[in-house]
Design an enzyme around this catalytic site. Structure first.
Site, short mmCIF file in Angstrom:
data_model
loop_
_atom_site.label_atom_id
_atom_site.label_comp_id
_atom_site.label_asym_id
_atom_site.label_seq_id
_atom_site.Cartn_x
_atom_site.Cartn_y
_atom_site.Cartn_z
N LYS A 256 0.83 -1.21 0.00
CA LYS A 256 0.00 0.00 0.00
C LYS A 256 0.87 1.26 0.00
O LYS A 256 0.57 2.25 -0.66
CB LYS A 256 -0.93 0.00 1.22
CG LYS A 256 -1.79 1.27 1.30
CD LYS A 256 -2.79 1.19 2.44
CE LYS A 256 -3.61 2.48 2.50
NZ LYS A 256 -4.69 2.42 3.52
N ARG B 56 0.96 -13.96 -29.40
CA ARG B 56 0.90 -13.02 -30.52
C ARG B 56 -0.54 -12.65 -30.84
O ARG B 56 -0.85 -11.49 -31.10
CB ARG B 56 1.57 -13.64 -31.76
CG ARG B 56 3.08 -13.70 -31.67
CD ARG B 56 3.65 -14.36 -32.91
NE ARG B 56 3.23 -15.74 -33.02
CZ ARG B 56 3.28 -16.46 -34.14
NH1 ARG B 56 3.71 -15.90 -35.25
NH2 ARG B 56 2.90 -17.72 -34.15
N HIS C 5 -6.77 -29.17 -35.71
CA HIS C 5 -7.94 -28.46 -35.15
C HIS C 5 -8.60 -29.26 -34.03
O HIS C 5 -9.81 -29.44 -34.00
CB HIS C 5 -8.94 -28.15 -36.26
CG HIS C 5 -8.34 -27.36 -37.39
ND1 HIS C 5 -7.83 -26.10 -37.23
CD2 HIS C 5 -8.14 -27.68 -38.69
CE1 HIS C 5 -7.36 -25.65 -38.38
NE2 HIS C 5 -7.53 -26.60 -39.29
#
Length: 527
Positions: free
Chosen positions: A144, A234, A293
């Protein structure tokens, strides 16, 4: 020392750590820069053993460590020294009145609560005792007041801090203190999340000496997820989507993998690597999975990695181009020589021999990823307005659990192929049909809206003869038509969950066709 860069001198540091890795070396640098060292318990003992001069926390506070160490840093002379704003006249007057000295750096890491919770049979009392109180309190106070105080909570930060302290004559920049503060609050948040999540999994209110009985499979009342960002990617599935990888810090699984070579892993690489790696773990014998995939276009087992790879590639060499490969054994030079002939994006394996790494080194863009198996984790999916949470699909079927429902039982060779096909079907998007023979997929029908279409598509994809093969269906055949397509393609035996209201019609069709069919009693939808 103040400058345009917001540098603040470190003159007094409080060190209290559970993980003492690098502690002495870091403290020596502080001492050589003229920093006064204050410490507690075991940390102070370690520093003194290394020949460092250390002031006990009890000398700072005027109180001994008490209540078995539960109270040692919870004191105004600690937190006042951390929280007061330097240069604020009222604060300066208050600390001067009460003899509170500034503390400019806190080096803290917390009790290993998660490690304690993971100890088999840990008692409830011991678990509770390993909830750190003073540590998180100091971390929050120092963070803090980062404008004046540096909070160090991570051992890997030591080397960079040493460099900066030496370069700046014992001072740290505001930028560094702010970075450390953000990391500190993330640390206490993760710590509290771990405690809350663990305590929620304890059944009842056990006596202190009794085992905590932590049920790690219980769904929490509140889902708490806290993972640090391991890598910015990316982009996501598509170039216009931002993405990042978050890891649980275990060093296991694809998120904790070690990359030996190749381009940076992409979002799609990671998803596909996880898919092929998880399927490869289904098999005890050497297995190679080629994924495109997230669906396996070729999967096979063999006596060696090389044999399994040749079989997996032979199942669908066209789709394998540009795919991702998962292997459940160390990759040797013989397998590397053969795999290197094909363009693939990435390979996940538990290890690579030095000769294999040398063979792959000519393919600079090929990503080689070393993965350590991770225990199954619950599956989380986003839905609009919330999250879905389910257990991992760990269901497995062995021969003794199969229910032969046709008059003809499967032959021994058919049975081996059925069990292989069934394990593969678990990792194919539903609706799924897998054609296989002798530890090799021959055709995969994945993600079709109709099971009949999945059966047709899987047969159309086959480049090897289907005559005499077997077929697996991830869910039941609702009507005989899907089974009839499978039979027409050349399958002689089928494995499926069963459970349709038309089961008897499907069984009758199998008997009429002379097929063997077994029910598993378990379904493997993968949406």
């Amino acid at each position: 020392m103040n400058s345009e860069g917001g540098e603040k001198q470190v003159r007094r540091a409080l060190l209290s750590v559970t993980d003492k890795t690098g502690l002495v070396e870091f403290a020596e640098v502080l001492a050589n820069l003229g920093v006064e060292l204050i410490s507690t318990g075991g940390t102070a003992k370690t520093l003194r053993a290394a020949g460092l001069t250390v002031k006990d926390i009890s000398d700072l506070t005027g109180f001994p460590e008490m209540l078995d160490g539960r109270v040692k840093t919870l004191h105004p002379r600690v937190h006042g020294g951390l929280l007061y704003i330097r240069g604020n006249q009222e604060h300066e007057a208050a600390v001067a009145e009460h003899g509170i000295e500034p503390i400019d750096m806190v080096v803290v890491n917390l009790y290993a609560f998660e490690k304690t919770a993971a100890t088999p049979g840990v008692s409830f009392g011991h678990l509770i005792e390993n909830i750190d109180i003073g540590g998180p309190s100091m971390v929050r106070s120092a963070a803090k007041n980062f404008e004046d105080v540096a909070i160090v909570t991570s051992v890997p930060d030591y080397p960079a801090l040493v460099e900066e302290l030496k370069a700046n004559g014992g001072a740290l920049t505001r930028e560094t203190r702010w970075r450390l503060a953000k990391q500190a609050f993330a640390t206490t948040a993760a710590y509290d999340t771990a405690i809350a999540g663990t305590l929620e999994q304890i059944d009842g209110t056990p006596a202190p000496e009794k085992a905590a009985s932590i049920d790690s499979t219980a769904f929490p009342q509140t889902l708490r997820i806290s993972m640090p960002r391991a890598q910015s990617l990316r982009y996501g599935e598509n170039p216009h989507q931002r993405a990042a990888l978050y890891a649980d810090g275990s060093g296991l699984g694809v998120a904790g993998s070690k990359q030996w070579q190749g381009k940076e892993l992409s979002f799609n690489n990671l998803v596909d690597l996880d898919a092929c790696w998880e399927l490869a773990q289904e098999f005890d014998e050497p297995a190679v999975i080629i994924v495109k995939h997230t669906n396996p276009c070729g999967a096979a087992t063999g006596a060696t990695v090389l044999e399994a790879y040749k079989k997996a590639l032979g199942a669908d060499p066209v789709s394998a181009f540009g795919g991702v490969i998962g292997i459940n054994r160390e990759v040797d030079a013989a397998a590397a020589d053969e795999i290197a002939k094909l363009f693939v994006e990435a390979i996940a394996a538990p290890s690579f021999t030095p000769d294999a790494l040398e063979r792959f080194s000519a393919k600079k863009n090929l990503r080689l990823v070393e993965v350590k198996p991770a225990p199954p984790k619950p599956i989380i999916k986003n839905v609009s307005g919330g999250l879905l949470l389910q257990e991992a699909d760990t269901g497995r079927v062995v021969e003794s659990e199969l229910d032969v429902v046709t008059w003809r039982p499967p032959a021994a060779e058919e049975l081996r192929s059925l069990l292989f096909a069934w394990r593969v079907s678990k990792h194919v998007k539903s609706n799924a049909i897998v054609y296989a023979r002798d530890g090799q997929t021959l055709g995969v029908g994945a993600g079709q809206m109709s099971r009949v279409d999945a059966a047709k598509f899987g047969a159309q994809k086959a480049v090897l003869p289907l005559a005499g093969c077997v077929a697996a269906s991830d869910a039941f055949f609702p009507f005989p038509d899907g089974l009839e397509v499978v039979a027409a393609a050349g399958a002689t035996a089928v494995i499926q969950p069963g459970g349709s209201v038309k089961d008897q019609d499907v069984i009758a069709a199998a008997d009429k066709l002379g097929m063997a069919m077994v029910f598993t009693g378990i379904r493997h939808f993968r949406h």
